[in-house]
Write a protein that holds these residues in place. Structure first.
Motif, PDB file in Angstrom:
ATOM      1  N   ASP A   1      -9.544   1.820  49.869  1.00 53.06           N
ATOM      2  CA  ASP A   1      -9.372   2.747  49.541  1.00 53.06           C
ATOM      3  C   ASP A   1     -10.769   3.138  48.426  1.00 53.06           C
ATOM      4  O   ASP A   1     -12.395   3.444  48.461  1.00 53.06           O
ATOM      5  CB  ASP A   1      -9.011   3.741  48.211  1.00 53.06           C
ATOM      6  CG  ASP A   1      -7.788   3.675  48.742  1.00 53.06           C
ATOM      7  OD1 ASP A   1      -7.536   4.116  50.077  1.00 53.06           O
ATOM      8  OD2 ASP A   1      -6.321   3.783  47.969  1.00 53.06           O
TER       9      ASP A   1
ATOM     10  N   ASP B   1     -13.913   7.712  41.089  1.00 53.96           N
ATOM     11  CA  ASP B   1     -13.427   8.651  41.558  1.00 53.96           C
ATOM     12  C   ASP B   1     -13.054   8.821  42.662  1.00 53.96           C
ATOM     13  O   ASP B   1     -14.010   9.392  43.406  1.00 53.96           O
ATOM     14  CB  ASP B   1     -14.413   9.872  40.690  1.00 53.96           C
ATOM     15  CG  ASP B   1     -13.978  11.164  41.021  1.00 53.96           C
ATOM     16  OD1 ASP B   1     -12.928  11.805  41.814  1.00 53.96           O
ATOM     17  OD2 ASP B   1     -14.137  12.441  40.162  1.00 53.96           O
ATOM     18  N   LEU B   2     -11.597   8.431  43.157  1.00 55.60           N
ATOM     19  CA  LEU B   2     -11.300   8.614  44.888  1.00 55.60           C
ATOM     20  C   LEU B   2     -11.995   9.706  45.450  1.00 55.60           C
ATOM     21  O   LEU B   2     -12.499  10.265  46.112  1.00 55.60           O
ATOM     22  CB  LEU B   2     -10.532   8.272  45.035  1.00 55.60           C
ATOM     23  CG  LEU B   2      -9.517   6.568  44.552  1.00 55.60           C
ATOM     24  CD1 LEU B   2      -8.509   6.052  45.155  1.00 55.60           C
ATOM     25  CD2 LEU B   2     -11.167   5.984  45.377  1.00 55.60           C
ATOM     26  N   ASP B   3     -11.150  11.298  44.250  1.00 53.24           N
ATOM     27  CA  ASP B   3     -11.759  12.564  45.372  1.00 53.24           C
ATOM     28  C   ASP B   3     -13.015  12.652  45.635  1.00 53.24           C
ATOM     29  O   ASP B   3     -13.161  13.458  46.281  1.00 53.24           O
ATOM     30  CB  ASP B   3     -11.338  13.327  44.276  1.00 53.24           C
ATOM     31  CG  ASP B   3      -9.700  13.366  44.045  1.00 53.24           C
ATOM     32  OD1 ASP B   3      -9.071  12.933  45.133  1.00 53.24           O
ATOM     33  OD2 ASP B   3      -8.580  14.115  42.460  1.00 53.24           O
ATOM     34  N   GLU B   4     -13.939  12.293  44.418  1.00 50.66           N
ATOM     35  CA  GLU B   4     -15.025  12.287  44.718  1.00 50.66           C
ATOM     36  C   GLU B   4     -15.899  11.439  45.988  1.00 50.66           C
ATOM     37  O   GLU B   4     -17.574  11.889  45.949  1.00 50.66           O
ATOM     38  CB  GLU B   4     -15.701  12.521  43.047  1.00 50.66           C
ATOM     39  CG  GLU B   4     -15.485  14.118  42.851  1.00 50.66           C
ATOM     40  CD  GLU B   4     -15.660  15.570  43.517  1.00 50.66           C
ATOM     41  OE1 GLU B   4     -17.169  15.714  43.663  1.00 50.66           O
ATOM     42  OE2 GLU B   4     -15.028  16.330  43.440  1.00 50.66           O
ATOM     43  N   GLU B   5     -15.286  10.501  45.629  1.00 52.89           N
ATOM     44  CA  GLU B   5     -15.955   9.183  46.343  1.00 52.89           C
ATOM     45  C   GLU B   5     -16.996   8.619  45.371  1.00 52.89           C
ATOM     46  O   GLU B   5     -17.893   8.841  46.573  1.00 52.89           O
ATOM     47  CB  GLU B   5     -15.730   9.321  47.385  1.00 52.89           C
ATOM     48  CG  GLU B   5     -14.712  10.143  48.348  1.00 52.89           C
ATOM     49  CD  GLU B   5     -15.141  10.438  49.747  1.00 52.89           C
ATOM     50  OE1 GLU B   5     -16.324  10.017  50.451  1.00 52.89           O
ATOM     51  OE2 GLU B   5     -13.926  10.584  51.226  1.00 52.89           O
TER      52      GLU B   5
ATOM     53  N   ASN C   1      -6.731   0.588  41.477  1.00 52.98           N
ATOM     54  CA  ASN C   1      -6.538   1.639  43.348  1.00 52.98           C
ATOM     55  C   ASN C   1      -6.427   0.023  44.887  1.00 52.98           C
ATOM     56  O   ASN C   1      -6.861  -1.280  44.056  1.00 52.98           O
ATOM     57  CB  ASN C   1      -8.482   1.409  42.956  1.00 52.98           C
ATOM     58  CG  ASN C   1      -8.784   2.257  42.514  1.00 52.98           C
ATOM     59  OD1 ASN C   1      -8.476   3.289  42.489  1.00 52.98           O
ATOM     60  ND2 ASN C   1      -9.392   2.360  41.149  1.00 52.98           N
TER      61      ASN C   1
END
Length: 169
Positions: free
Chosen positions: A101, A153-157, A97
Motif C-alpha cells: 500500500d 494518507d492511503l485515501d489521498e495516496e 500499513n
C-alpha cells in the motif's frame, strides 16, 4: 489498493509426500498456523489451496496442501507465490500499513513541497527504512520513525515527511 497480499514464495519440495518449503514474505511467519488456505499463483492462474499442515524449519515454513500427497504433484509449484486475500490478512495496529500500500505514494514535505515517490521498503532490525525517489531521480533513505514519517494518507495516496538535518547530505 491490492486485494491480495503475498505471504510467501515456494522455494522447493520437501520430502516425497507433497510438502513444500516456503520462504515467508510476511513479518510474522507464525501466521501460517492460522491460515486455512492460500492462493497459489502458477503464472497462469491463481488456485485456492487448503492448508492441511504447517511446520517450521529454520527460516522456512513447510506446508502440506490438502489432497496433494505426492512430490510429483508439487514439483510445478517451485518459485510460485502464495497470497492471501486482504480479508484474511493480519490485522494491523494503528499507524501500520502493508508495504504494497505504500509503494507508489506521492511524498511531500511538511512544508508542502512535492519531494518524490515512495519506491521500496528495506526491512532492518531496528526500524524499516523507506526508499524514496526524489523528483531528480535520486534515491533517498528515510528511517520509518515518527519524527521523520509524519503522516501516511492511503485515501489521498500521499506520505508527508520531515527532512531531518543531515538526511540529504
Amino acid at each position: 489498493m491490492e486485494d491480495i497480499l503475498r505471504v510467501g514464495v515456494i522455494t522447493k519440495t520437501h520430502g516425497i509426500r507433497g510438502e513444500v518449503k516456503v520462504f515467508p514474505t510476511t513479518d510474522d511467519p507464525k501466521r501460517f498456523k492460522k491460515l486455512k488456505s492460500v492462493l497459489l499463483d502458477t503464472g497462469r492462474e491463481r488456485r485456492k489451496m487448503e492448508i492441511e499442515q504447517v511446520r517450521f524449519q529454520k527460516n522456512l515454513v513447510i506446508l502440506k496442501f490438502k489432497g496433494i500427497d505426492n512430490i510429483n504433484d508439487v514439483e510445478a509449484f517451485k518459485q510460485c507465490d502464495l497470497y492471501v486475500t486482504r480479508k484474511n490478512a493480519v490485522k494491523l495496529e494503528e499507524n501500520e500499513n502493508f508495504i504494497v500500500d505504500l509503494i507508489g505514494l506521492k511524498v511531500v514535505t511538511d512544508e508542502g513541497e512535492e519531494f518524490g515517490t515512495m519506491k521500496d521498503v528495506m526491512l532492518t532490525g531496528a526500524n524499516d527504512v523507506y526508499v524514496i525517489e526524489t523528483l531528480d531521480g535520486e534515491e533517498v533513505l528515510f528511517p520509518a520513525i515518527p519524527s521523520c514519517i509524519l503522516d501516511v494518507d492511503l485515501d489521498e495516496e500521499v506520505m508527508t515527511v520531515h527532512i531531518m538535518p543531515g538526511l540529504l547530505d
